[in-house]
Scaffold this active site. Structure first.
Site, PDB file in Angstrom:
ATOM      1  N   ARG A  42       0.815  -1.218   0.000  1.00  0.00           N
ATOM      2  CA  ARG A  42       0.000   0.000   0.000  1.00  0.00           C
ATOM      3  C   ARG A  42       0.848   1.267   0.000  1.00  0.00           C
ATOM      4  O   ARG A  42       0.473   2.266  -0.606  1.00  0.00           O
ATOM      5  CB  ARG A  42      -0.965  -0.040   1.176  1.00  0.00           C
ATOM      6  CG  ARG A  42      -2.129  -0.980   0.865  1.00  0.00           C
ATOM      7  CD  ARG A  42      -2.894  -1.375   2.083  1.00  0.00           C
ATOM      8  NE  ARG A  42      -2.122  -2.312   2.881  1.00  0.00           N
ATOM      9  CZ  ARG A  42      -2.650  -3.156   3.756  1.00  0.00           C
ATOM     10  NH1 ARG A  42      -3.946  -3.173   3.941  1.00  0.00           N
ATOM     11  NH2 ARG A  42      -1.895  -3.978   4.446  1.00  0.00           N
ATOM     12  N   ARG A  67       6.469  -9.330  -4.766  1.00  0.00           N
ATOM     13  CA  ARG A  67       6.329 -10.798  -4.717  1.00  0.00           C
ATOM     14  C   ARG A  67       5.300 -11.270  -5.735  1.00  0.00           C
ATOM     15  O   ARG A  67       5.443 -12.284  -6.379  1.00  0.00           O
ATOM     16  CB  ARG A  67       5.872 -11.229  -3.320  1.00  0.00           C
ATOM     17  CG  ARG A  67       7.031 -11.488  -2.390  1.00  0.00           C
ATOM     18  CD  ARG A  67       6.539 -11.791  -1.028  1.00  0.00           C
ATOM     19  NE  ARG A  67       5.714 -10.681  -0.536  1.00  0.00           N
ATOM     20  CZ  ARG A  67       5.367 -10.508   0.727  1.00  0.00           C
ATOM     21  NH1 ARG A  67       5.751 -11.367   1.627  1.00  0.00           N
ATOM     22  NH2 ARG A  67       4.642  -9.479   1.114  1.00  0.00           N
ATOM     23  N   ARG A 102      13.596  -1.101   5.602  1.00  0.00           N
ATOM     24  CA  ARG A 102      14.389  -1.521   6.747  1.00  0.00           C
ATOM     25  C   ARG A 102      15.841  -1.585   6.282  1.00  0.00           C
ATOM     26  O   ARG A 102      16.123  -1.874   5.116  1.00  0.00           O
ATOM     27  CB  ARG A 102      13.976  -2.915   7.240  1.00  0.00           C
ATOM     28  CG  ARG A 102      12.695  -2.945   8.043  1.00  0.00           C
ATOM     29  CD  ARG A 102      12.853  -2.284   9.426  1.00  0.00           C
ATOM     30  NE  ARG A 102      11.635  -2.358  10.210  1.00  0.00           N
ATOM     31  CZ  ARG A 102      10.680  -1.429  10.230  1.00  0.00           C
ATOM     32  NH1 ARG A 102      10.770  -0.346   9.478  1.00  0.00           N
ATOM     33  NH2 ARG A 102       9.625  -1.584  11.008  1.00  0.00           N
ATOM     34  N   GLU A 122      20.907   0.268  12.841  1.00  0.00           N
ATOM     35  CA  GLU A 122      20.522   1.585  13.355  1.00  0.00           C
ATOM     36  C   GLU A 122      20.167   1.496  14.846  1.00  0.00           C
ATOM     37  O   GLU A 122      19.714   0.432  15.293  1.00  0.00           O
ATOM     38  CB  GLU A 122      19.342   2.157  12.550  1.00  0.00           C
ATOM     39  CG  GLU A 122      18.043   1.392  12.724  1.00  0.00           C
ATOM     40  CD  GLU A 122      16.909   1.959  11.898  1.00  0.00           C
ATOM     41  OE1 GLU A 122      17.077   2.141  10.685  1.00  0.00           O
ATOM     42  OE2 GLU A 122      15.843   2.190  12.491  1.00  0.00           O
ATOM     43  N   HIS A 133      15.044   7.435  10.628  1.00  0.00           N
ATOM     44  CA  HIS A 133      13.857   6.553  10.658  1.00  0.00           C
ATOM     45  C   HIS A 133      12.592   7.350  11.030  1.00  0.00           C
ATOM     46  O   HIS A 133      11.923   7.050  12.021  1.00  0.00           O
ATOM     47  CB  HIS A 133      14.089   5.387  11.637  1.00  0.00           C
ATOM     48  CG  HIS A 133      13.216   4.197  11.360  1.00  0.00           C
ATOM     49  ND1 HIS A 133      13.630   2.896  11.563  1.00  0.00           N
ATOM     50  CD2 HIS A 133      11.946   4.112  10.891  1.00  0.00           C
ATOM     51  CE1 HIS A 133      12.641   2.065  11.256  1.00  0.00           C
ATOM     52  NE2 HIS A 133      11.601   2.791  10.838  1.00  0.00           N
TER      53      HIS A 133
HETATM   54  C1  DGY Z   1       7.074   1.140  10.595  1.00  0.00           C
HETATM   55  O1  DGY Z   1       5.923   1.443  10.865  1.00  0.00           O
HETATM   56  O2  DGY Z   1       7.407  -0.012  10.291  1.00  0.00           O
HETATM   57  C2  DGY Z   1       8.078   2.231  10.657  1.00  0.00           C
HETATM   58  O3  DGY Z   1       9.243   1.886  10.014  1.00  0.00           O
HETATM   59  C3  DGY Z   1       8.345   2.606  12.100  1.00  0.00           C
HETATM   60  O4  DGY Z   1       9.041   1.572  12.717  1.00  0.00           O
END
Ligand code: DGY
Length: 321
Positions: free
Chosen positions: A156, A177, A239, A268, A286
């Site tokens: 999304r 995927r 990530r 991190e 982040h």
């Molecule tokens: C998430 O919502 O996964 C963001 O990266 C915050 O951790």
């Protein structure tokens, strides 16, 4: 007796106050990150926890906390939780999808624009007092309008990023995927499905928004960076482990790609120090979902999930009056 819960990290005080109407809450408004041993000890007498990406909920922890019934992540990503072990232990795991899609997509664009148009690099240069005259070749960047955008991970958030590209007259390639339904591709600025290699070779700007897992570890490493155009940019909103930081540092240093915009990092908040030496990388801590309304919505969603997991239906109203 009220169920006992841990709010593992600091949160808006009103959320704690509301949770206290239903639960005996141990909060952490000092926002200290707990060691694995401390977290285990704190959860050993708890029924539920609201966690974030910083708290590792491992199989060992779950085994040591048999009273735990719910781990509610205040994040859409849940790679910090061993979901298979939680399922085996009968512990419900929840996340906060949807409420952050648009805000995170906005930030993807902020990083893309800042990276392609060298916004932070030129601002640092100006603040350092280097601006003496206008020049025709100062901070020449890449165009965003009319370019090809490659999105890896077309969930999304990826689709929300693609929708925004219509205003920039971009062509969109995506890798995922599975292929999207034709109507979703159409809504995502007529995004076209492509293999990863094809996308990397064709895109001017690549954005990563796929979930982290063993399978997606180092989706972008030296081989993938070598496929990208020399003037291309890379944005990672997902990530850290999805990109091999050392390979990216080498590619940025050798200008094999033009620039990168990174909101997440391997290990991190301990950033590889070489990133700080590079001018062609935009670094943010982040914060892709960090707008005030969205962080509130994430906290509310996690709290509502905890109520749903631990309370009888009649008592589940969130926020309580
Ligand atoms: C998430 O919502 O996964 C963001 O990266 C915050 O951790």
């Amino acid at each position: 007796m009220k169920p006992k819960i841990l709010m593992a990290r600091a949160v808006f005080p009103e959320v704690i106050a509301s949770l206290q109407q239903h639960f005996e809450v141990e909060s952490n408004q000092d926002d200290r990150i707990f060691s694995a041993a401390e977290l285990t000890q704190k959860l050993s007498d708890k029924d539920g926890v609201i966690a974030t990406a910083s708290e590792r909920i491992s199989a060992e922890l779950l085994q040591a906390c048999p009273r735990l019934k719910a781990v509610c992540n205040q994040a859409v990503g849940y790679n910090n939780i061993d979901v298979a072990a939680a399922t085996k232990a009968g512990v419900m795991v929840t996340n906060t999808p949807d409420v952050l899609n648009e805000t995170t997509a906005d930030f993807g664009w902020a990083l893309l624009m800042a990276t392609a148009r060298r916004v932070t690099e030129s601002e640092h240069w100006l603040r350092a007092g280097h601006w003496k005259q206008w020049r025709y070749d100062s901070f020449l960047g890449a165009d965003v309008h009319g370019a090809t955008l490659g999105i890896i991970g077309m969930g999304r958030i990826g689709q929300a990023i693609a929708r925004r590209s219509l205003g920039f007259d971009m062509q969109v390639l995506y890798h995922n995927r599975s292929r999207l339904a034709p109507e979703l591709e159409a809504r995502a600025n007529n995004a076209r499905y492509a293999g990863k290699e094809e996308l990397l070779a064709a895109a001017d700007h690549v954005i990563l928004v796929l979930p982290y897992s063993k399978e997606s570890h180092h989706t972008i490493g030296a081989a993938e960076l070598a496929l990208m155009k020399p003037g291309a940019t890379l944005v990672n909103l997902a990530r850290g482990g999805i990109v091999d930081d050392l390979a990216l540092i080498a590619a940025l240093r050798d200008k094999r790609i033009a620039a990168a915009g990174l909101d997440v990092f391997e290990n991190e908040p301990a950033l590889h120090p070489d990133f700080l030496e590079l001018s062609n990388v935009v670094l943010t801590p982040h914060i892709a979902s960090a707008s005030e309304p969205t962080r509130r919505a994430m906290a509310d969603c996690a709290a509502a999930n905890l109520l749903a997991a631990l309370l009888p239906t009649a008592e589940r109203k969130w926020p309580p009056n």
